[in-house]
Scaffold this motif. Structure first.
Motif, PDB file in Angstrom:
ATOM      1  N   THR A   3      -1.459 -12.195  28.008  1.00  0.00           N
ATOM      2  CA  THR A   3      -0.400 -12.064  28.580  1.00  0.00           C
ATOM      3  C   THR A   3      -0.719 -13.261  30.248  1.00  0.00           C
ATOM      4  OG1 THR A   3       1.326 -10.522  30.224  1.00  0.00           O
ATOM      5  CG2 THR A   3      -1.429 -10.029  29.693  1.00  0.00           C
ATOM      6  N   ASN A   4       0.140 -13.422  31.067  1.00  0.00           N
ATOM      7  CA  ASN A   4       0.461 -13.762  31.662  1.00  0.00           C
ATOM      8  C   ASN A   4      -0.271 -14.950  32.283  1.00  0.00           C
ATOM      9  OD1 ASN A   4       2.419 -11.678  32.644  1.00  0.00           O
ATOM     10  ND2 ASN A   4       1.555 -11.098  34.467  1.00  0.00           N
ATOM     11  N   TRP A   5      -0.254 -15.619  31.341  1.00  0.00           N
ATOM     12  CA  TRP A   5      -0.925 -17.399  31.810  1.00  0.00           C
ATOM     13  C   TRP A   5       0.439 -17.954  32.548  1.00  0.00           C
ATOM     14  CZ3 TRP A   5      -4.879 -19.775  29.371  1.00  0.00           C
ATOM     15  CH2 TRP A   5      -5.146 -18.285  28.588  1.00  0.00           C
ATOM     16  N   GLU A   6       0.105 -18.753  33.886  1.00  0.00           N
ATOM     17  CA  GLU A   6       0.365 -19.229  34.781  1.00  0.00           C
ATOM     18  C   GLU A   6       0.442 -21.171  34.878  1.00  0.00           C
ATOM     19  OE1 GLU A   6       2.195 -17.649  37.125  1.00  0.00           O
ATOM     20  OE2 GLU A   6       1.355 -15.943  37.205  1.00  0.00           O
ATOM     21  N   TYR A   7       1.913 -21.534  34.573  1.00  0.00           N
ATOM     22  CA  TYR A   7       1.994 -23.165  34.927  1.00  0.00           C
ATOM     23  C   TYR A   7       2.922 -23.377  36.347  1.00  0.00           C
ATOM     24  CZ  TYR A   7      -0.327 -22.470  30.203  1.00  0.00           C
ATOM     25  OH  TYR A   7      -1.190 -21.939  29.068  1.00  0.00           O
ATOM     26  N   ASP A   8       3.390 -24.360  35.492  1.00  0.00           N
ATOM     27  CA  ASP A   8       4.219 -25.208  36.651  1.00  0.00           C
ATOM     28  C   ASP A   8       5.102 -25.088  35.747  1.00  0.00           C
ATOM     29  OD1 ASP A   8       2.515 -25.771  39.221  1.00  0.00           O
ATOM     30  OD2 ASP A   8       1.576 -27.524  37.754  1.00  0.00           O
ATOM     31  N   CYS A   9       5.836 -25.557  34.370  1.00  0.00           N
ATOM     32  CA  CYS A   9       6.674 -25.673  33.510  1.00  0.00           C
ATOM     33  C   CYS A   9       6.083 -24.990  32.199  1.00  0.00           C
ATOM     34  CB  CYS A   9       7.221 -27.093  33.916  1.00  0.00           C
ATOM     35  SG  CYS A   9       9.048 -27.043  33.472  1.00  0.00           S
ATOM     36  N   ILE A  10       7.178 -24.189  31.360  1.00  0.00           N
ATOM     37  CA  ILE A  10       7.059 -24.472  30.124  1.00  0.00           C
ATOM     38  C   ILE A  10       8.080 -25.257  30.055  1.00  0.00           C
ATOM     39  CG2 ILE A  10       7.385 -22.144  28.951  1.00  0.00           C
ATOM     40  CD1 ILE A  10       6.148 -20.386  30.345  1.00  0.00           C
ATOM     41  N   VAL A  11       7.925 -26.082  28.368  1.00  0.00           N
ATOM     42  CA  VAL A  11       9.261 -26.664  27.774  1.00  0.00           C
ATOM     43  C   VAL A  11       9.287 -26.273  26.475  1.00  0.00           C
ATOM     44  CG1 VAL A  11       9.689 -29.482  26.794  1.00  0.00           C
ATOM     45  CG2 VAL A  11       8.180 -28.669  29.486  1.00  0.00           C
ATOM     46  N   ILE A  12      10.316 -25.487  26.104  1.00  0.00           N
ATOM     47  CA  ILE A  12      10.292 -24.641  24.976  1.00  0.00           C
ATOM     48  C   ILE A  12      11.369 -25.527  23.873  1.00  0.00           C
ATOM     49  CG2 ILE A  12      11.582 -23.366  23.870  1.00  0.00           C
ATOM     50  CD1 ILE A  12      11.616 -21.809  26.522  1.00  0.00           C
ATOM     51  N   LYS A 195       6.837 -21.381  37.215  1.00  0.00           N
ATOM     52  CA  LYS A 195       7.683 -21.875  38.246  1.00  0.00           C
ATOM     53  C   LYS A 195       8.620 -22.098  37.729  1.00  0.00           C
ATOM     54  CE  LYS A 195       3.622 -23.582  41.257  1.00  0.00           C
ATOM     55  NZ  LYS A 195       3.297 -24.416  41.232  1.00  0.00           N
ATOM     56  N   SER A 196       9.021 -23.047  36.357  1.00  0.00           N
ATOM     57  CA  SER A 196      10.153 -23.447  35.843  1.00  0.00           C
ATOM     58  C   SER A 196      10.286 -23.825  34.454  1.00  0.00           C
ATOM     59  CB  SER A 196      10.921 -25.200  36.018  1.00  0.00           C
ATOM     60  OG  SER A 196       9.463 -26.216  36.297  1.00  0.00           O
TER      61      SER A 196
END
Length: 388
Positions: A3-12, A195-196
């Motif tokens: 749970t709760n891995w932090e990233y600047d951006c996730i691309v799906i 964040k995005s």
């Protein structure tokens, strides 16, 4: 469940558009996670297969302009990775000389000073043997066009992304997206925060956008990909400098027919119809519309005398169509930190590097390198629905 891995951006979505977006973000030093629902590599979406056509020949000038830089970015990736991704073959464009579509292709090539050759009935067979040009048809060649090695390209850009510190997690289906100043993305294996978010999920775009309260007028179609046997091996071979081709319309159909020289399967030429039957992306094999085969058999018998007019191999691919067949590249109307690329309508692969750059610019709040008005969702207005 992590749970709760932090990233600047996730691309799906790790097809060509998502992979290039992730690559561009990593280049900009953004901590980026690329999620893919299937185990990589896979053949379930729109980015698989060995080859795609790359071309500047288009009816619309804005695509030709974008392709100028896209060629440069493909070459840059080849240099970075030391891998050959493109082979120049030229693209033969044929169609009724007096038709609007053919004239747009021809005029756009001339106007944009794309290296080209105009063929006539007298010199056609000298330059393009074993093809019958229909009476009344014109022919031009986009000389810089060619073949992209699709599977290799996808693997290469993903590899470069990982080299820059990017993280790919495949076999993780997204089950929820919670918008907010920090976006929470839940998958079958974990929960991530960023964040995005960029959504590049191809045929599954609307299923993911539904979590954000948005639905686009997208139609998923299953395309039959046909390979036709050469009567004499090598007749239409890439090694014999046979070009890719695009037939804008003909007596059998008003829709495009396209083809690539024999390459991936020795002795087999890929020729397909640019139209398919609507399907559910999770049950695409239930779609068994073969009406295109009869059209293609008639065209091949008439125009390609060196091919056996019976398909030797049939594969499939999915297109995600928009009503106008132009892409969707935009920011979510309610959540500025969610951006999406969708509806590539069967002609998006060659634009991968430039789409990645544009989606990266959108998510980082930068001024886009190109005018995005042809790709904004406001053009649909009454066709864009709230999913809430």
């Amino acid at each position: 469940m992590s749970t709760n891995w932090e990233y600047d951006c996730i691309v799906i979505g790790a097809g060509v558009q998502g992979s290039f977006t992730a690559y561009q973000l990593a280049e900009k030093k953004q901590k980026t996670l690329l999620l893919e629902q299937f185990i990589l590599p896979h053949t379930r979406g729109s980015s698989h297969g060995q080859t795609r056509i790359i071309r500047k020949a288009y009816e619309q000038g804005f695509y030709t302009h974008m392709m100028e830089e896209s060629y440069e970015l493909w070459a840059q990736l080849e240099r970075e990775a030391g891998v050959k991704l493109y082979r120049q073959t030229g693209l033969l464009v044929m169609g009724p000389e007096d038709s609007q579509s053919y004239q747009l292709y021809k005029n756009n090539l001339q106007k944009n000073k794309v290296p080209m050759a105009i063929l006539n009935r007298d010199n056609f067979s000298q330059h393009i043997p074993n093809v019958n040009l229909a009476v009344g048809d014109g022919a031009v060649v986009d000389i810089t066009a060619g073949v992209l090695y699709a599977d290799r390209a996808l693997k290469t850009v993903q590899g470069q992304f990982e080299k820059m510190g990017g993280v790919i997690r495949d076999n993780e289906k997204v089950t929820d997206i919670k918008s907010g100043p920090v976006v929470t993305v839940s998958t079958s294996a974990g929960v991530y925060r960023a964040k995005s978010v960029v959504i590049t999920a191809g045929p599954w775009a609307n299923r993911l956008l539904a979590h954000t309260g948005l639905q686009l007028p997208l139609k998923v179609v299953k395309m039959n990909v046909y390979y036709w046997k050469e009567k004499v091996p090598g007749t239409y071979d890439v090694k014999q400098r046979f070009p890719c081709f695009l037939l804008t319309e003909c007596e059998e159909t008003k829709y495009h027919i396209y083809g690539l020289p024999s390459n991936e399967y020795p002795g087999l030429m890929k020729i397909c119809y640019h139209i398919g039957g609507e399907t559910d992306p999770d049950e695409r094999d239930k779609q068994t519309d073969w009406s295109d085969m009869d059209i293609l058999q008639r065209i091949i018998a008439r125009c390609f005398p060196g091919l056996v007019p019976e398909p030797a191999v049939v594969e499939s691919c999915m297109y995600t169509m928009t009503p106008d067949q132009h892409f969707v590249l935009d920011r979510h109307p309610s959540h500025s930190n969610i951006v999406f690329g969708a509806g590539f309508s069967g002609h998006g692969f060659k634009f991968g590097p430039i789409i990645g750059k544009l989606l990266c610019e959108l998510i980082l709040g930068e001024v886009p390198s190109y005018d995005l008005s042809p790709f904004r969702i406001r053009r649909f207005q009454d066709q864009t629905k709230s999913a809430l």
